[in-house]
Design a protein around this motif. Structure first.
Motif, PDB file in Angstrom:
ATOM      1  N   ILE A   1     -46.074 -43.313  39.228  1.00  0.00           N
ATOM      2  CA  ILE A   1     -47.336 -42.630  38.566  1.00  0.00           C
ATOM      3  C   ILE A   1     -46.931 -41.718  37.532  1.00  0.00           C
ATOM      4  CG2 ILE A   1     -49.127 -41.364  39.091  1.00  0.00           C
ATOM      5  CD1 ILE A   1     -49.339 -42.891  41.664  1.00  0.00           C
ATOM      6  N   ALA A   2     -46.018 -40.649  37.892  1.00  0.00           N
ATOM      7  CA  ALA A   2     -45.762 -39.681  37.088  1.00  0.00           C
ATOM      8  C   ALA A   2     -45.078 -40.105  35.713  1.00  0.00           C
ATOM      9  CB  ALA A   2     -44.779 -38.586  37.872  1.00  0.00           C
ATOM     10  N   SER A   3     -44.430 -41.088  35.774  1.00  0.00           N
ATOM     11  CA  SER A   3     -43.890 -41.750  34.293  1.00  0.00           C
ATOM     12  C   SER A   3     -44.743 -42.092  33.610  1.00  0.00           C
ATOM     13  CB  SER A   3     -42.749 -42.913  34.554  1.00  0.00           C
ATOM     14  OG  SER A   3     -43.425 -43.853  35.216  1.00  0.00           O
ATOM     15  N   SER A   4     -46.203 -42.233  33.692  1.00  0.00           N
ATOM     16  CA  SER A   4     -47.204 -42.405  32.727  1.00  0.00           C
ATOM     17  C   SER A   4     -48.065 -41.324  32.361  1.00  0.00           C
ATOM     18  CB  SER A   4     -47.830 -43.992  33.274  1.00  0.00           C
ATOM     19  OG  SER A   4     -48.575 -43.487  34.507  1.00  0.00           O
ATOM     20  N   LEU A   5     -47.757 -40.083  33.042  1.00  0.00           N
ATOM     21  CA  LEU A   5     -48.507 -39.160  32.709  1.00  0.00           C
ATOM     22  C   LEU A   5     -48.271 -38.628  31.313  1.00  0.00           C
ATOM     23  CD1 LEU A   5     -48.690 -37.403  36.217  1.00  0.00           C
ATOM     24  CD2 LEU A   5     -50.615 -39.039  35.213  1.00  0.00           C
ATOM     25  N   SER A   6     -49.289 -37.762  30.722  1.00  0.00           N
ATOM     26  CA  SER A   6     -48.796 -36.936  29.602  1.00  0.00           C
ATOM     27  C   SER A   6     -48.191 -35.824  30.171  1.00  0.00           C
ATOM     28  CB  SER A   6     -50.081 -36.512  28.993  1.00  0.00           C
ATOM     29  OG  SER A   6     -50.891 -35.538  29.846  1.00  0.00           O
ATOM     30  N   SER A   7     -47.532 -34.980  29.015  1.00  0.00           N
ATOM     31  CA  SER A   7     -46.741 -33.824  29.421  1.00  0.00           C
ATOM     32  C   SER A   7     -47.589 -32.765  30.092  1.00  0.00           C
ATOM     33  CB  SER A   7     -46.131 -33.184  28.242  1.00  0.00           C
ATOM     34  OG  SER A   7     -45.220 -34.295  27.720  1.00  0.00           O
ATOM     35  N   GLU A   8     -48.823 -32.644  29.569  1.00  0.00           N
ATOM     36  CA  GLU A   8     -49.818 -31.709  30.197  1.00  0.00           C
ATOM     37  C   GLU A   8     -50.114 -32.092  31.752  1.00  0.00           C
ATOM     38  OE1 GLU A   8     -52.021 -28.528  31.430  1.00  0.00           O
ATOM     39  OE2 GLU A   8     -50.893 -28.661  29.751  1.00  0.00           O
ATOM     40  N   GLN A   9     -50.283 -33.180  32.015  1.00  0.00           N
ATOM     41  CA  GLN A   9     -50.683 -33.870  33.445  1.00  0.00           C
ATOM     42  C   GLN A   9     -49.374 -33.599  34.300  1.00  0.00           C
ATOM     43  OE1 GLN A   9     -51.838 -37.743  31.851  1.00  0.00           O
ATOM     44  NE2 GLN A   9     -54.154 -37.424  32.615  1.00  0.00           N
ATOM     45  N   LEU A  10     -48.301 -33.864  33.644  1.00  0.00           N
ATOM     46  CA  LEU A  10     -47.162 -33.752  34.646  1.00  0.00           C
ATOM     47  C   LEU A  10     -47.050 -32.228  34.926  1.00  0.00           C
ATOM     48  CD1 LEU A  10     -44.852 -35.473  35.775  1.00  0.00           C
ATOM     49  CD2 LEU A  10     -43.564 -35.157  33.515  1.00  0.00           C
ATOM     50  N   ARG A  11     -47.104 -31.278  34.042  1.00  0.00           N
ATOM     51  CA  ARG A  11     -47.243 -30.095  34.200  1.00  0.00           C
ATOM     52  C   ARG A  11     -47.879 -29.682  35.389  1.00  0.00           C
ATOM     53  NH1 ARG A  11     -45.614 -29.622  28.845  1.00  0.00           N
ATOM     54  NH2 ARG A  11     -47.696 -29.479  28.193  1.00  0.00           N
ATOM     55  N   ARG A  12     -49.236 -29.962  35.501  1.00  0.00           N
ATOM     56  CA  ARG A  12     -50.307 -29.838  36.451  1.00  0.00           C
ATOM     57  C   ARG A  12     -49.472 -30.565  37.810  1.00  0.00           C
ATOM     58  NH1 ARG A  12     -55.247 -31.824  32.951  1.00  0.00           N
ATOM     59  NH2 ARG A  12     -55.668 -33.036  34.853  1.00  0.00           N
ATOM     60  N   LEU A  13     -49.146 -31.716  37.572  1.00  0.00           N
ATOM     61  CA  LEU A  13     -48.856 -32.347  38.819  1.00  0.00           C
ATOM     62  C   LEU A  13     -47.511 -31.476  39.418  1.00  0.00           C
ATOM     63  CD1 LEU A  13     -48.860 -34.642  40.888  1.00  0.00           C
ATOM     64  CD2 LEU A  13     -47.381 -35.935  39.397  1.00  0.00           C
ATOM     65  N   ILE A  14     -46.790 -31.066  38.916  1.00  0.00           N
ATOM     66  CA  ILE A  14     -45.559 -30.235  39.391  1.00  0.00           C
ATOM     67  C   ILE A  14     -46.160 -28.944  39.859  1.00  0.00           C
ATOM     68  CG2 ILE A  14     -43.666 -28.742  38.586  1.00  0.00           C
ATOM     69  CD1 ILE A  14     -43.090 -31.053  36.553  1.00  0.00           C
ATOM     70  N   ALA A  15     -46.973 -28.537  39.153  1.00  0.00           N
ATOM     71  CA  ALA A  15     -47.665 -27.225  39.733  1.00  0.00           C
ATOM     72  C   ALA A  15     -48.481 -27.358  41.372  1.00  0.00           C
ATOM     73  CB  ALA A  15     -48.725 -26.598  38.964  1.00  0.00           C
ATOM     74  N   VAL A  16     -48.962 -28.450  41.132  1.00  0.00           N
ATOM     75  CA  VAL A  16     -49.920 -28.923  42.514  1.00  0.00           C
ATOM     76  C   VAL A  16     -48.684 -28.888  43.578  1.00  0.00           C
ATOM     77  CG1 VAL A  16     -50.994 -30.610  43.698  1.00  0.00           C
ATOM     78  CG2 VAL A  16     -51.669 -29.982  41.483  1.00  0.00           C
ATOM     79  N   GLY A  17     -47.576 -29.825  43.232  1.00  0.00           N
ATOM     80  CA  GLY A  17     -46.384 -29.968  44.220  1.00  0.00           C
ATOM     81  C   GLY A  17     -45.867 -28.739  44.692  1.00  0.00           C
ATOM     82  N   ARG A  18     -45.741 -27.765  43.819  1.00  0.00           N
ATOM     83  CA  ARG A  18     -45.117 -26.524  44.314  1.00  0.00           C
ATOM     84  C   ARG A  18     -45.965 -25.817  45.018  1.00  0.00           C
ATOM     85  NH1 ARG A  18     -42.754 -25.349  38.211  1.00  0.00           N
ATOM     86  NH2 ARG A  18     -40.504 -26.409  38.701  1.00  0.00           N
ATOM     87  N   ASN A  19     -47.344 -25.959  44.893  1.00  0.00           N
ATOM     88  CA  ASN A  19     -48.333 -25.147  45.707  1.00  0.00           C
ATOM     89  C   ASN A  19     -48.316 -25.732  47.180  1.00  0.00           C
ATOM     90  OD1 ASN A  19     -48.957 -23.209  43.820  1.00  0.00           O
ATOM     91  ND2 ASN A  19     -50.755 -24.366  43.081  1.00  0.00           N
ATOM     92  N   LEU A  20     -48.070 -27.067  47.169  1.00  0.00           N
ATOM     93  CA  LEU A  20     -48.220 -27.573  48.504  1.00  0.00           C
ATOM     94  C   LEU A  20     -46.963 -27.393  49.218  1.00  0.00           C
ATOM     95  CD1 LEU A  20     -49.179 -31.284  47.467  1.00  0.00           C
ATOM     96  CD2 LEU A  20     -50.548 -29.480  48.707  1.00  0.00           C
ATOM     97  N   LYS A  21     -45.750 -27.322  48.650  1.00  0.00           N
ATOM     98  CA  LYS A  21     -44.638 -26.810  49.280  1.00  0.00           C
ATOM     99  C   LYS A  21     -44.748 -25.481  50.115  1.00  0.00           C
ATOM    100  CE  LYS A  21     -40.020 -26.757  47.907  1.00  0.00           C
ATOM    101  NZ  LYS A  21     -38.815 -26.838  46.978  1.00  0.00           N
ATOM    102  N   HIS A  22     -45.598 -24.317  49.767  1.00  0.00           N
ATOM    103  CA  HIS A  22     -45.506 -23.284  50.462  1.00  0.00           C
ATOM    104  C   HIS A  22     -46.862 -23.379  51.342  1.00  0.00           C
ATOM    105  CE1 HIS A  22     -43.237 -22.229  47.278  1.00  0.00           C
ATOM    106  NE2 HIS A  22     -43.948 -21.706  46.320  1.00  0.00           N
TER     107      HIS A  22
END
Length: 114
Positions: free
Chosen positions: A93-114
Motif C-alpha cells: 500500500i505504501a509503495s503507491s502513496l504520494s510523498s506527503e501521504q507516506l510522510r503522514r503514514l510514517i507519522a501515524v506509525g511512530r505515534n502508534l509505537k508509543h
C-alpha cells in the motif's frame, strides 16, 4: 527457470513500484539475495518465497507455482517474523502513496509505537 522467475519477479516488483531494498527490508531477506534473484544468479527457495510473498501481495502458493516449486509445504511453518503478511500488505500500500501521504503514514506509525 531461474531467469524466467527473475523476469516475473522483476515484473511483480515493477507493477507494485517496489525496489530491491524495499523488498529486502520488508521480507527480512538480504538485499543481495533479492538482487541475485532478480539477476537469475540463484534459484528461488521455498523459504525465500515464503518471506517475499507478502511483500509482493501474492500468495505463497502462487509464488511457488510461478517459481516451479512444489506447493506441498506445511502450513504450520513458522513465519520469519511477527505479522509478516500484514507488513507485506502495508509495504504494498505504501509503495503507491504520494510523498506527503507516506510522510503522514510514517507519522501515524511512530505515534502508534508509543
Amino acid at each position: 527457470m531461474t531467469q524466467r522467475f527473475a523476469d516475473i519477479l522483476q515484473g511483480l516488483m515493477n507493477n507494485r513500484k517496489l525496489s530491491p531494498r524495499t523488498v529486502s527490508r520488508a521480507s527480512a531477506r538480504a538485499e543481495s539475495t533479492i538482487l541475485q534473484l532478480l539477476n537469475g544468479a540463484i534459484p528461488p527457495s521455498p523459504e525465500t518465497l515464503r518471506d517475499i510473498a507478502p511483500v509482493l501481495n501474492i500468495s505463497e502458493a502462487d509464488l511457488l507455482v510461478i517459481a516451479g516449486l512444489t506447493t506441498g509445504h506445511s502450513s504450520s511453518a513458522a513465519k520469519p517474523y511477527h505479522n509478516s503478511e500484514e507488513i507485506g500488505k502495508l509495504v504494498s500500500i505504501a509503495s503507491s502513496l504520494s510523498s506527503e501521504q507516506l510522510r503522514r503514514l510514517i507519522a501515524v506509525g511512530r505515534n502508534l509505537k508509543h
